[in-house]
Design a protein around this motif. Structure first.
Motif, PDB file in Angstrom:
ATOM      1  N   SER A   1     -12.707   2.348   9.651  1.00  0.00           N
ATOM      2  CA  SER A   1     -12.161   1.623   8.488  1.00  0.00           C
ATOM      3  C   SER A   1     -12.999   1.829   7.241  1.00  0.00           C
ATOM      4  CB  SER A   1     -12.115   0.123   8.795  1.00  0.00           C
ATOM      5  OG  SER A   1     -13.439  -0.399   8.887  1.00  0.00           O
ATOM      6  N   GLY A   2     -14.214   2.337   7.407  1.00  0.00           N
ATOM      7  CA  GLY A   2     -15.122   2.431   6.265  1.00  0.00           C
ATOM      8  C   GLY A   2     -15.885   1.134   6.030  1.00  0.00           C
ATOM      9  N   TRP A   3     -15.548   0.067   6.742  1.00  0.00           N
ATOM     10  CA  TRP A   3     -16.250  -1.213   6.617  1.00  0.00           C
ATOM     11  C   TRP A   3     -17.205  -1.411   7.775  1.00  0.00           C
ATOM     12  CZ3 TRP A   3     -15.895  -4.266   2.430  1.00  0.00           C
ATOM     13  CH2 TRP A   3     -14.790  -4.120   1.597  1.00  0.00           C
ATOM     14  N   LYS A   4     -18.315  -2.058   7.496  1.00  0.00           N
ATOM     15  CA  LYS A   4     -19.168  -2.530   8.578  1.00  0.00           C
ATOM     16  C   LYS A   4     -18.427  -3.689   9.241  1.00  0.00           C
ATOM     17  CE  LYS A   4     -23.907  -3.870   9.465  1.00  0.00           C
ATOM     18  NZ  LYS A   4     -25.108  -4.483   8.920  1.00  0.00           N
ATOM     19  N   ILE A   5     -18.436  -3.732  10.586  1.00  0.00           N
ATOM     20  CA  ILE A   5     -17.702  -4.786  11.302  1.00  0.00           C
ATOM     21  C   ILE A   5     -18.586  -6.023  11.428  1.00  0.00           C
ATOM     22  CG2 ILE A   5     -16.446  -5.364  13.427  1.00  0.00           C
ATOM     23  CD1 ILE A   5     -15.222  -3.020  11.809  1.00  0.00           C
ATOM     24  N   ASN A  48       5.123  -6.237  11.830  1.00  0.00           N
ATOM     25  CA  ASN A  48       6.431  -5.783  11.326  1.00  0.00           C
ATOM     26  C   ASN A  48       6.436  -4.308  10.927  1.00  0.00           C
ATOM     27  OD1 ASN A  48       7.869  -8.292  11.594  1.00  0.00           O
ATOM     28  ND2 ASN A  48       6.655  -9.070   9.877  1.00  0.00           N
ATOM     29  N   GLY A  49       5.830  -3.496  11.793  1.00  0.00           N
ATOM     30  CA  GLY A  49       5.926  -2.043  11.616  1.00  0.00           C
ATOM     31  C   GLY A  49       4.903  -1.421  10.690  1.00  0.00           C
ATOM     32  N   GLU A  50       4.066  -2.234  10.022  1.00  0.00           N
ATOM     33  CA  GLU A  50       3.040  -1.638   9.159  1.00  0.00           C
ATOM     34  C   GLU A  50       1.747  -1.435   9.941  1.00  0.00           C
ATOM     35  OE1 GLU A  50       2.267  -2.840   5.169  1.00  0.00           O
ATOM     36  OE2 GLU A  50       4.370  -2.675   4.576  1.00  0.00           O
ATOM     37  N   SER A  51       0.935  -0.489   9.462  1.00  0.00           N
ATOM     38  CA  SER A  51      -0.365  -0.223  10.089  1.00  0.00           C
ATOM     39  C   SER A  51      -1.385  -0.055   8.969  1.00  0.00           C
ATOM     40  CB  SER A  51      -0.287   1.065  10.919  1.00  0.00           C
ATOM     41  OG  SER A  51      -0.103   2.175  10.044  1.00  0.00           O
ATOM     42  N   ARG A  52      -2.607   0.251   9.348  1.00  0.00           N
ATOM     43  CA  ARG A  52      -3.670   0.386   8.354  1.00  0.00           C
ATOM     44  C   ARG A  52      -3.314   1.401   7.272  1.00  0.00           C
ATOM     45  NH1 ARG A  52      -9.334   1.941  10.647  1.00  0.00           N
ATOM     46  NH2 ARG A  52      -9.536  -0.291  11.055  1.00  0.00           N
ATOM     47  N   THR A 195      -8.696   6.684  -2.158  1.00  0.00           N
ATOM     48  CA  THR A 195      -8.050   7.961  -2.498  1.00  0.00           C
ATOM     49  C   THR A 195      -6.558   7.949  -2.173  1.00  0.00           C
ATOM     50  OG1 THR A 195      -8.673   8.782  -0.311  1.00  0.00           O
ATOM     51  CG2 THR A 195     -10.152   9.321  -2.129  1.00  0.00           C
ATOM     52  N   ASN A 196      -6.148   7.037  -1.300  1.00  0.00           N
ATOM     53  CA  ASN A 196      -4.752   7.000  -0.854  1.00  0.00           C
ATOM     54  C   ASN A 196      -4.045   5.846  -1.570  1.00  0.00           C
ATOM     55  OD1 ASN A 196      -2.386   7.252   0.540  1.00  0.00           O
ATOM     56  ND2 ASN A 196      -3.194   6.597   2.512  1.00  0.00           N
ATOM     57  N   TYR A 197      -3.356   6.162  -2.664  1.00  0.00           N
ATOM     58  CA  TYR A 197      -2.636   5.128  -3.413  1.00  0.00           C
ATOM     59  C   TYR A 197      -1.535   5.801  -4.229  1.00  0.00           C
ATOM     60  CZ  TYR A 197      -5.359   6.666  -7.487  1.00  0.00           C
ATOM     61  OH  TYR A 197      -5.914   7.410  -8.487  1.00  0.00           O
ATOM     62  N   ARG A 198      -0.646   4.992  -4.768  1.00  0.00           N
ATOM     63  CA  ARG A 198       0.467   5.566  -5.541  1.00  0.00           C
ATOM     64  C   ARG A 198       0.864   4.636  -6.688  1.00  0.00           C
ATOM     65  NH1 ARG A 198       4.083   6.366  -1.618  1.00  0.00           N
ATOM     66  NH2 ARG A 198       5.735   4.912  -2.184  1.00  0.00           N
ATOM     67  N   TRP A 199       0.926   5.175  -7.882  1.00  0.00           N
ATOM     68  CA  TRP A 199       1.399   4.430  -9.049  1.00  0.00           C
ATOM     69  C   TRP A 199       2.923   4.493  -9.146  1.00  0.00           C
ATOM     70  CZ3 TRP A 199      -1.111   1.546 -12.737  1.00  0.00           C
ATOM     71  CH2 TRP A 199      -2.505   1.663 -12.828  1.00  0.00           C
ATOM     72  N   GLU A 200       3.494   3.474  -9.722  1.00  0.00           N
ATOM     73  CA  GLU A 200       4.838   3.580 -10.292  1.00  0.00           C
ATOM     74  C   GLU A 200       4.650   3.781 -11.796  1.00  0.00           C
ATOM     75  OE1 GLU A 200       6.897   0.018  -9.204  1.00  0.00           O
ATOM     76  OE2 GLU A 200       7.045   0.600  -7.089  1.00  0.00           O
ATOM     77  N   TYR A 201       5.708   4.262 -12.470  1.00  0.00           N
ATOM     78  CA  TYR A 201       5.575   4.604 -13.886  1.00  0.00           C
ATOM     79  C   TYR A 201       6.656   3.934 -14.730  1.00  0.00           C
ATOM     80  CZ  TYR A 201       2.169   8.084 -12.487  1.00  0.00           C
ATOM     81  OH  TYR A 201       1.044   8.685 -11.978  1.00  0.00           O
ATOM     82  N   THR A 202       6.302   3.703 -15.998  1.00  0.00           N
ATOM     83  CA  THR A 202       7.283   3.201 -16.968  1.00  0.00           C
ATOM     84  C   THR A 202       8.164   4.365 -17.425  1.00  0.00           C
ATOM     85  OG1 THR A 202       6.007   3.699 -18.957  1.00  0.00           O
ATOM     86  CG2 THR A 202       5.472   1.634 -17.813  1.00  0.00           C
ATOM     87  N   PRO A 203       9.244   4.079 -18.159  1.00  0.00           N
ATOM     88  CA  PRO A 203      10.071   5.191 -18.681  1.00  0.00           C
ATOM     89  C   PRO A 203       9.279   6.146 -19.591  1.00  0.00           C
ATOM     90  CG  PRO A 203      11.277   3.121 -18.844  1.00  0.00           C
ATOM     91  CD  PRO A 203       9.885   2.763 -18.432  1.00  0.00           C
ATOM     92  N   LEU A 215      -1.344   0.372  -2.526  1.00  0.00           N
ATOM     93  CA  LEU A 215      -2.588   0.692  -1.827  1.00  0.00           C
ATOM     94  C   LEU A 215      -2.444   0.237  -0.385  1.00  0.00           C
ATOM     95  CD1 LEU A 215      -3.607   0.277  -4.932  1.00  0.00           C
ATOM     96  CD2 LEU A 215      -5.815  -0.190  -3.903  1.00  0.00           C
ATOM     97  N   ARG A 216      -3.404   0.634   0.434  1.00  0.00           N
ATOM     98  CA  ARG A 216      -3.484   0.090   1.796  1.00  0.00           C
ATOM     99  C   ARG A 216      -4.090  -1.319   1.715  1.00  0.00           C
ATOM    100  NH1 ARG A 216      -6.927   3.791   5.438  1.00  0.00           N
ATOM    101  NH2 ARG A 216      -8.487   3.196   3.901  1.00  0.00           N
ATOM    102  N   ALA A 217      -3.722  -2.182   2.634  1.00  0.00           N
ATOM    103  CA  ALA A 217      -4.264  -3.552   2.644  1.00  0.00           C
ATOM    104  C   ALA A 217      -5.790  -3.527   2.659  1.00  0.00           C
ATOM    105  CB  ALA A 217      -3.717  -4.320   3.852  1.00  0.00           C
ATOM    106  N   ILE A 218      -6.359  -2.607   3.419  1.00  0.00           N
ATOM    107  CA  ILE A 218      -7.812  -2.548   3.564  1.00  0.00           C
ATOM    108  C   ILE A 218      -8.491  -2.103   2.257  1.00  0.00           C
ATOM    109  CG2 ILE A 218      -8.010  -0.178   4.486  1.00  0.00           C
ATOM    110  CD1 ILE A 218      -9.716  -1.975   6.731  1.00  0.00           C
ATOM    111  N   ASP A 219      -7.721  -1.388   1.398  1.00  0.00           N
ATOM    112  CA  ASP A 219      -8.251  -1.008   0.084  1.00  0.00           C
ATOM    113  C   ASP A 219      -8.052  -2.116  -0.953  1.00  0.00           C
ATOM    114  OD1 ASP A 219      -9.261   1.407   0.974  1.00  0.00           O
ATOM    115  OD2 ASP A 219      -7.393   2.483   0.619  1.00  0.00           O
TER     116      ASP A 219
END
Length: 332
Positions: A1-5, A48-52, A195-203, A215-219
């Motif tokens: 996960s990149g986190w210390k547990i 509900n079908g989502e994962s990390r 590094t894993n994310y996605r923007w939406e854009y205006t017109p 983003l991912r929940a963990i991010d």
């Protein structure tokens, strides 16, 4: 996960009971729960079908990220301060419904949802409601064309106004090198290792600060921890400590969630077993939250896709007060 547990305990029975309620859809469409304690990963659950690795659409949680980028742009002197006026960025008189009052609109008033533009997302009859903005070809023009609310005081009276956050995104985009999206990547996401994310854009092809950056929940948890750390990450001061404190502070009283509003952050108090726990948080439609607690060492992310379910936010509050907080606090 990149986190210390985290090696700390929590009440697993309470969390199992919560998981069962989510599985039975008693808390609807919950997708993820991440709990950090003292910057270490204590709980991470998906439903509900989502994962990390799922990129989650958190709706207006993304507004808070606009506040973050604004803080970095001010720190680096691309924008003078949050007290700068709108008229320093736009020829306000060239837009419809000009009045002298518009000359007094500050960036701070847009950050605190107190700009006195005639726009209220919680009033469907409001001319400046976000649903009227989305079909237009230019969201910034839509916002700047709006008349002012004559009986509202700038920097005093709260009204939830998404179009104002679009203006902030446009101002950042114009002010920083290579535009908002590139700047956010270099100054915020890269230093956090996101590094894993996605923007939406205006017109206008500007990153959409109204919400929806995925983003991912963990991010999202990293983002929350950055604020818990007062802007510090891996010995680098990404945000000024004062900006973090101002952002999470109680600037404007708001009635939507029995609390206060900061710089695109909410603030309220949970009561668990007669004890009060103050929390600042990002909030998005459907019950999406990033909770940053003031006096206890927790950051809690809840991702949810209960987008048009009326009790989505109250369900999350119930989960927090009846399950999550009792499970993690009482083992302290």
């Amino acid at each position: 996960s990149g986190w210390k547990i985290s090696k700390d305990n929590f009440d697993k029975n309470k969390i199992r009971a919560l998981n069962r309620k989510i599985a039975e859809n008693r808390f609807e469409n919950i997708n993820g729960i991440v709990v950090l304690k003292e910057g270490e990963l204590l709980i991470e659950e998906y439903f509900n079908g989502e994962s990390r690795d799922n990129l989650h659409d958190p709706r207006s949680v993304g507004k808070s990220i606009a506040s973050t980028i604004m803080g970095i742009a001010i720190k680096e002197n691309y924008i003078k301060s949050e007290n700068t006026l709108l008229k320093d960025f736009y020829d306000i008189k060239a837009f419809n419904n000009y009045s002298q009052k518009k000359d007094s609109v500050s960036l701070k008033s847009l950050l605190t949802m107190s700009s006195a533009f005639k726009g209220d997302d919680n009033d469907y009859s409001s001319i400046g409601n976000e649903e009227n903005m989305y079909p237009t070809k230019n969201w910034v023009k839509f916002a700047l064309d709006l008349p002012m609310q004559e009986d509202s005081k700038i920097e005093e009276d709260f009204a939830y106004f998404t179009a104002g956050v679009v203006i902030l995104g446009d101002i950042i985009d114009k002010s920083v090198p290579k535009g908002l999206v590139s700047y956010a990547d270099e100054k915020l996401f890269s230093p956090l290792g996101i590094t894993n994310y996605r923007w939406e854009y205006t017109p206008q092809k500007v990153g959409n600060t109204a919400g929806g950056i995925r983003l991912r929940a963990i991010d999202f948890a990293k983002y929350g921890q950055l604020y818990k750390n007062k802007g510090l990450w891996n010995k680098e001061q990404i945000l000024k400590k004062q900006w973090v404190e101002k952002s999470l502070d109680k600037h404007i009283e708001q009635s939507l969630d029995d609390g206060y509003y900061g710089y695109l952050f909410w603030n309220k108090t949970f009561i668990v077993n007669k004890k009060e726990y103050e929390v600042s948080y990002c909030s998005g439609m459907g019950g999406n939250k990033i909770f940053i607690f003031k006096d206890i060492p927790f950051v809690i992310v809840i991702t949810s896709s209960a987008y048009n379910i009326p009790n989505a936010h109250s369900n999350v509050d119930k989960m927090m007060m009846e399950y999550i907080l009792p499970a993690i606090i009482e083992t302290e």
